[in-house]
Design a protein around this motif. Structure first.
Motif, short mmCIF file in Angstrom:
data_model
loop_
_atom_site.label_atom_id
_atom_site.label_comp_id
_atom_site.label_asym_id
_atom_site.label_seq_id
_atom_site.Cartn_x
_atom_site.Cartn_y
_atom_site.Cartn_z
N THR A 35 0.89 -1.26 0.13
CA THR A 35 -0.12 0.21 0.00
C THR A 35 0.66 1.30 -0.06
N GLU A 36 1.97 1.16 0.90
CA GLU A 36 2.77 2.56 1.03
C GLU A 36 3.65 2.57 -0.37
N ALA A 37 3.99 1.49 -1.01
CA ALA A 37 4.61 1.45 -2.37
C ALA A 37 3.80 2.03 -3.34
N VAL A 38 2.71 1.67 -3.31
CA VAL A 38 1.67 2.21 -4.45
C VAL A 38 1.36 3.75 -4.39
N ARG A 39 1.23 4.06 -2.79
CA ARG A 39 1.03 5.45 -2.60
C ARG A 39 2.20 6.44 -2.89
N LEU A 40 3.31 6.23 -2.79
CA LEU A 40 4.51 7.04 -3.02
C LEU A 40 4.55 7.08 -4.45
N MET A 41 4.55 6.02 -5.21
CA MET A 41 4.55 5.82 -6.65
C MET A 41 3.43 6.89 -7.15
N ASP A 42 2.31 6.74 -6.81
CA ASP A 42 1.36 7.62 -7.45
C ASP A 42 1.46 9.09 -6.84
N GLU A 43 1.92 9.45 -5.86
CA GLU A 43 2.27 10.52 -5.52
C GLU A 43 3.43 11.08 -6.08
N GLY A 44 4.29 10.60 -6.89
CA GLY A 44 5.41 11.00 -7.85
C GLY A 44 6.59 11.16 -6.66
N LYS A 45 6.62 10.22 -5.53
CA LYS A 45 7.63 10.14 -4.62
C LYS A 45 8.32 8.71 -4.60
N ALA A 46 8.64 8.49 -5.86
CA ALA A 46 9.17 6.99 -5.89
C ALA A 46 10.64 7.32 -5.46
N ASP A 47 11.21 8.34 -5.38
CA ASP A 47 12.54 8.64 -4.91
C ASP A 47 12.64 8.28 -3.12
N GLN A 48 11.65 8.35 -2.54
CA GLN A 48 11.70 8.00 -1.21
C GLN A 48 11.37 6.66 -0.95
#
Length: 75
Positions: free
Chosen positions: A16-29
């Motif tokens: 869930t957190e991985a998808v959220r970060l990717m969706d929010e454009g925060k893949a670098d985190q």
């Protein structure tokens, strides 16, 4: 059955957190977040019946971290 549910809970947390970060454009985190959770441990230093659930949940966290990491490496 409780152990299996706890393992799925751990997997769901990571995915869930991985998808959220990717969706929010925060893949670098994402890698930092994964490392933080991988090194956190099962948080089972106390003695009691809940240790099994905590360990199973952490097993799920680690399994999902491996899957996410493999997926990122394939890209």
């Amino acid at each position: 059955m409780l152990a299996r549910l706890a393992e799925h809970e751990g997997q769901l947390l990571v995915l869930t957190e991985a998808v959220r970060l990717m969706d929010e454009g925060k893949a670098d985190q994402l890698n930092a977040w994964l490392m933080m959770h991988a090194t956190r441990g099962a948080e089972d230093s106390w003695s009691g019946r809940t240790n099994d659930a905590a360990r199973s949940r952490f097993d799920g966290v680690l399994a999902a971290i491996r899957k996410v990491s493999e997926t990122l490496t394939e890209r």
